[in-house]
Write an enzyme that holds these catalytic residues in place. Structure first.
Site, short mmCIF file in Angstrom:
data_model
loop_
_atom_site.label_atom_id
_atom_site.label_comp_id
_atom_site.label_asym_id
_atom_site.label_seq_id
_atom_site.Cartn_x
_atom_site.Cartn_y
_atom_site.Cartn_z
N ASP A 1 10.63 -33.99 30.61
CA ASP A 1 12.02 -33.71 30.88
C ASP A 1 12.16 -32.30 31.20
O ASP A 1 11.70 -31.40 30.55
CB ASP A 1 13.02 -34.22 30.11
CG ASP A 1 13.08 -35.80 30.34
OD1 ASP A 1 12.81 -36.40 31.04
OD2 ASP A 1 13.86 -36.31 28.99
N ARG B 1 8.32 -35.52 39.17
CA ARG B 1 9.84 -36.03 39.08
C ARG B 1 10.80 -35.18 39.94
O ARG B 1 11.00 -33.84 39.06
CB ARG B 1 10.17 -36.63 37.80
CG ARG B 1 11.64 -37.15 38.04
CD ARG B 1 12.19 -37.42 36.49
NE ARG B 1 11.53 -38.31 35.74
CZ ARG B 1 11.62 -38.39 34.41
NH1 ARG B 1 12.14 -37.90 33.68
NH2 ARG B 1 10.82 -39.52 33.82
C1 LIG Z 1 14.80 -41.00 36.36
C2 LIG Z 1 15.67 -39.75 36.05
C3 LIG Z 1 15.45 -38.84 35.29
C4 LIG Z 1 16.18 -37.54 35.21
N1 LIG Z 1 15.54 -36.67 34.38
C5 LIG Z 1 16.32 -35.33 34.59
C6 LIG Z 1 15.80 -34.13 33.86
O1 LIG Z 1 14.76 -34.23 33.34
N2 LIG Z 1 16.71 -33.08 33.82
C7 LIG Z 1 17.89 -33.01 34.52
O2 LIG Z 1 18.73 -31.78 34.72
N3 LIG Z 1 18.25 -34.15 35.29
C8 LIG Z 1 17.63 -35.33 35.06
N4 LIG Z 1 18.21 -36.69 35.56
C9 LIG Z 1 19.58 -36.54 36.04
C10 LIG Z 1 19.87 -36.01 37.62
O3 LIG Z 1 19.57 -34.35 37.64
C11 LIG Z 1 21.23 -36.10 38.17
O4 LIG Z 1 22.07 -35.63 37.28
C12 LIG Z 1 21.44 -37.57 38.13
O5 LIG Z 1 20.49 -38.44 38.37
C13 LIG Z 1 22.63 -37.79 39.11
O6 LIG Z 1 22.30 -37.38 40.33
P1 LIG Z 1 21.96 -38.18 41.82
O7 LIG Z 1 20.64 -37.93 42.48
O8 LIG Z 1 22.08 -39.65 41.41
O9 LIG Z 1 23.17 -37.93 42.84
P2 LIG Z 1 24.68 -37.91 42.73
O10 LIG Z 1 25.10 -37.42 44.00
O11 LIG Z 1 25.25 -37.34 41.32
O12 LIG Z 1 25.02 -39.70 42.75
C14 LIG Z 1 24.92 -40.56 43.78
C15 LIG Z 1 25.47 -41.92 43.47
O13 LIG Z 1 24.84 -42.51 42.30
C16 LIG Z 1 25.84 -42.88 41.38
N5 LIG Z 1 25.93 -42.35 40.17
C17 LIG Z 1 25.19 -41.12 39.75
N6 LIG Z 1 25.39 -40.75 38.60
C18 LIG Z 1 25.88 -41.70 38.18
C19 LIG Z 1 26.33 -41.85 36.82
N7 LIG Z 1 26.33 -40.90 35.70
N8 LIG Z 1 27.32 -42.82 36.44
C20 LIG Z 1 27.37 -43.94 37.54
N9 LIG Z 1 27.09 -43.79 38.83
C21 LIG Z 1 26.36 -42.65 38.92
C22 LIG Z 1 27.13 -42.85 41.98
O14 LIG Z 1 27.12 -44.12 42.71
C23 LIG Z 1 26.78 -41.66 42.97
O15 LIG Z 1 27.79 -41.59 44.12
C24 LIG Z 1 17.32 -37.63 35.91
C25 LIG Z 1 17.78 -38.55 36.96
C26 LIG Z 1 16.84 -39.59 36.78
C27 LIG Z 1 17.28 -40.81 37.73
#
Ligand SMILES: Cc1cc2nc3c(=O)[nH]c(=O)nc-3n(C[C@H](O)[C@H](O)[C@H](O)COP(=O)(O)OP(=O)(O)OC[C@H]3O[C@@H](n4cnc5c(N)ncnc54)[C@H](O)[C@@H]3O)c2cc1C
Length: 309
Positions: free
Chosen positions: A135, A185
């Site tokens: 991560d 990732r």
């Molecule tokens: C498999 C995976 C591993 C990850 N590992 C890391 C990491 O190592 N380091 C790091 O900094 N971040 C990590 N993240 C988190 C990532 O950086 C984002 O903060 C998170 O995925 C939200 O971004 P998004 O791309 O979904 O877009 P967004 O624009 O935030 O969301 C798009 C849509 O997804 C849905 N959504 C998003 N988040 C939520 C929520 N919390 N609850 C409900 N609905 C939601 C909503 O419908 C939203 O409109 C990881 C995410 C994933 C999926």
């Protein structure tokens, strides 16, 4: 607007004990976390795998301040990996590891301890035929984490990296890591970062994500598209097609409990879909980052407090 104070609270011990002891918290946490015990994680992994999804398991914990806790985390991963092997789940489930949970911030030689501990986890993963992804935490750890990744990949070339599109540096990091066999990732990034290192506006982060995706999809590595954003998922498919990538030469990833219907649509479309599944008692930081990502989660949380009160 609410993101910064929630992310600041994610690092505050006082808010932590307040939130952890609120009666309705546990029910809301359960939406995002498999449970406290390894048995919970294995049970949910089985359900996800039976539905056609892949899994990456995270033993919750971060910012470890003592050596014994770092060692306990390694033992927890060892036990989990052995169980994944015995139950046949290791074919579909890997693990994600936060280096800060295995000693990266320990005073003195934290980096060396984290490297050795990560090496032990990689050895246990190799023994059951699965993989490990590191991560990515806040920007002060990026160089250290990528350095440890390089060292681990010398022995375990399958170790996955995480890059965060909100950092200005990430497009270049994508170029550096888009080589044959390199699992990367790509996520947007979940921490509170200053303007000196990271885009602050959602539109700028999304545009950076697309630029990074372009590099990864056109490269020779294995992109892991970690986002719930439907527009970015569509763009990822388009870029994969344009690069002539076959299904199975990249994958989508989402967090447990978020957009489960979309997860199943991706499976039915014939693409690989992996779910990031956290478990364990140390859920506070992870839970607060999920609240910060979506104001509706916070509203739901506050409303349940009001109705219980
Ligand atoms: C498999 C995976 C591993 C990850 N590992 C890391 C990491 O190592 N380091 C790091 O900094 N971040 C990590 N993240 C988190 C990532 O950086 C984002 O903060 C998170 O995925 C939200 O971004 P998004 O791309 O979904 O877009 P967004 O624009 O935030 O969301 C798009 C849509 O997804 C849905 N959504 C998003 N988040 C939520 C929520 N919390 N609850 C409900 N609905 C939601 C909503 O419908 C939203 O409109 C990881 C995410 C994933 C999926």
């Amino acid at each position: 607007m609410l993101r910064s104070p929630i992310l600041a609270a994610a690092r505050s011990p006082r808010t932590r004990s307040l939130v952890e002891n609120l009666p309705p918290t546990k029910a809301i946490v359960d939406r995002f976390v498999a449970g406290d015990a390894m048995a919970d994680a294995v049970r949910v992994t089985r359900e996800l795998v039976d539905s056609g999804r892949k899994v990456t398991l995270d033993h919750l914990g971060e910012d470890t301040a003592d050596r014994a806790q770092a060692d306990a985390t390694v033992l927890a991963y060892d036990a989990l990996l052995a169980t994944l092997g015995e139950t046949g789940l290791a074919r579909s489930a890997e693990v994600s590891v936060k280096l800060s949970a295995v000693g990266q911030f320990l005073p003195g030689d934290g980096e060396r301890i984290a490297l050795e501990n990560a090496r032990r986890i990689c050895t246990a993963a190799a023994a059951v035929g699965t993989t490990v992804t590191l991560d990515m935490e806040d920007h002060t750890t990026t160089d250290s984490t990528l350095g440890i990744l390089r060292e681990l990949r010398a022995d375990f070339p399958w170790v996955g990296a995480v890059l965060q599109a909100y950092l200005y540096r990430t497009e270049q990091d994508c170029r550096d890591l888009a080589y044959e066999g390199s699992r990367v990732r790509l996520c947007k990034g979940a921490y509170q970062e200053p303007e000196s290192v990271a885009f602050q506006e959602k539109g700028d982060v999304d545009r950076s994500y697309v630029r990074c995706l372009r590099v990864l999809m056109a490269g020779a590595g294995y992109p892991m598209v970690a986002s719930h954003d439907p527009r970015l998922i569509a763009i990822a498919r388009h870029l994969a097609d344009r690069a002539g990538r076959a299904p199975g030469s990249f994958e989508f990833q989402m967090l447990y409990g978020i957009r489960p219907e979309e997860q199943m649509r991706i499976v039915e479309h014939g693409d690989l879909m992996r779910i990031y599944l956290p478990y364990g008692a140390e859920w506070y930081g992870y839970f607060m980052r999920r609240l910060a990502e979506r104001p509706a989660n916070l509203t739901f949380f506050l409303r349940s407090l009001a109705t219980k009160g």
